[in-house]
Design a protein around this motif. Sequence first.
Motif, PDB file in Angstrom:
ATOM      1  N   LEU A   1      39.908  43.499  39.824  1.00  0.00           N
ATOM      2  CA  LEU A   1      39.076  43.400  38.626  1.00  0.00           C
ATOM      3  C   LEU A   1      39.896  43.681  37.375  1.00  0.00           C
ATOM      4  CD1 LEU A   1      35.870  45.276  39.843  1.00  0.00           C
ATOM      5  CD2 LEU A   1      36.095  42.808  39.437  1.00  0.00           C
ATOM      6  N   GLY A   2      39.414  43.162  36.248  1.00  0.00           N
ATOM      7  CA  GLY A   2      40.038  43.456  34.969  1.00  0.00           C
ATOM      8  C   GLY A   2      39.776  44.882  34.539  1.00  0.00           C
ATOM      9  N   ALA A   3      40.391  45.278  33.444  1.00  0.00           N
ATOM     10  CA  ALA A   3      40.328  46.669  32.998  1.00  0.00           C
ATOM     11  C   ALA A   3      38.894  47.134  32.747  1.00  0.00           C
ATOM     12  CB  ALA A   3      41.165  46.842  31.728  1.00  0.00           C
ATOM     13  N   ALA A   4      38.128  46.354  32.009  1.00  0.00           N
ATOM     14  CA  ALA A   4      36.756  46.762  31.687  1.00  0.00           C
ATOM     15  C   ALA A   4      35.915  46.896  32.948  1.00  0.00           C
ATOM     16  CB  ALA A   4      36.118  45.765  30.732  1.00  0.00           C
ATOM     17  N   GLU A   5      36.058  45.927  33.859  1.00  0.00           N
ATOM     18  CA  GLU A   5      35.275  45.983  35.096  1.00  0.00           C
ATOM     19  C   GLU A   5      35.706  47.144  35.986  1.00  0.00           C
ATOM     20  OE1 GLU A   5      36.644  43.170  33.934  1.00  0.00           O
ATOM     21  OE2 GLU A   5      34.816  42.121  33.282  1.00  0.00           O
ATOM     22  N   ARG A   6      36.996  47.493  35.959  1.00  0.00           N
ATOM     23  CA  ARG A   6      37.451  48.644  36.747  1.00  0.00           C
ATOM     24  C   ARG A   6      36.817  49.936  36.241  1.00  0.00           C
ATOM     25  NH1 ARG A   6      42.571  46.351  36.129  1.00  0.00           N
ATOM     26  NH2 ARG A   6      43.285  48.102  34.846  1.00  0.00           N
ATOM     27  N   VAL A   7      36.696  50.060  34.936  1.00  0.00           N
ATOM     28  CA  VAL A   7      36.040  51.243  34.377  1.00  0.00           C
ATOM     29  C   VAL A   7      34.573  51.279  34.798  1.00  0.00           C
ATOM     30  CG1 VAL A   7      35.317  52.383  32.246  1.00  0.00           C
ATOM     31  CG2 VAL A   7      37.620  51.436  32.424  1.00  0.00           C
TER      32      VAL A   7
END
Length: 257
Positions: A122-128
Amino acid sequence: MAGDLAKELRSELLTLSKENAEGVARHLVAVGRALDAEEFDLALAHAEEASRRAGRVAGVRETLGVVHYRRGEWAKALAEFRTARRLSGLDHLLPLMADVERGLGRPERALELAASPEAQRLGAAERVEMAIVVSGARIDLGQTAAAVQHLRDMAEASAPNVPWAARLRYAYAAALEADGKPDDAREWFARAAIVDEVGETDARELLGVEPEPDFMDLTGDPEPEPEVEVDAEAEVGREPVVGSSNERPEDPEVDRA
């Protein structure tokens, strides 16, 4: 009207006839406005009509899923998210799907989704967002120390100007509160309130901080900033550990605009 939608969703609508695309776009824009106003029945009516007219468009099914998500209709939301994921071949909905599993009373399934190979890409935002869901799932299971540990490094290292700062800090505060650390929780609720410029969380209400009055001061005397308790020294020198980036979200963004 289609210009109000995200570029990716506008591209998806190109698979439709011009007349149908314009009609679907109007419904999708109306969904976003209705959700912003918390008019959930109206949002559902527009989302269902868009889906009736463009049921093979992934972004349309995602929009309908988000409406069901906001209404707390977990099973319906999960079905739409699965369909949207199958149609698009993308994995950005995994955090929402994991949170829906929590809503269905299946925190273990949320943890399984978070541990899947697809979630690791996942991208950064989705990982958060996924980390926030995992922390909540740990709380659901009574594993409050693990909930705190899962967010600690990310919350402490994340810069205050990243888009997810308020939600991350709030989630970390909630984990601390669940783990019986009310003083630490209050500090992090305060940190969330400081960076929450658009009201993504209710941190200010929890702290008893009044919102700024909605009027123009013509006296020339500036109004003092609302006071929020926070450890100023701990706020200095934060470095981001994840990149900048939508959806969900909060709240997830309905039209990915």
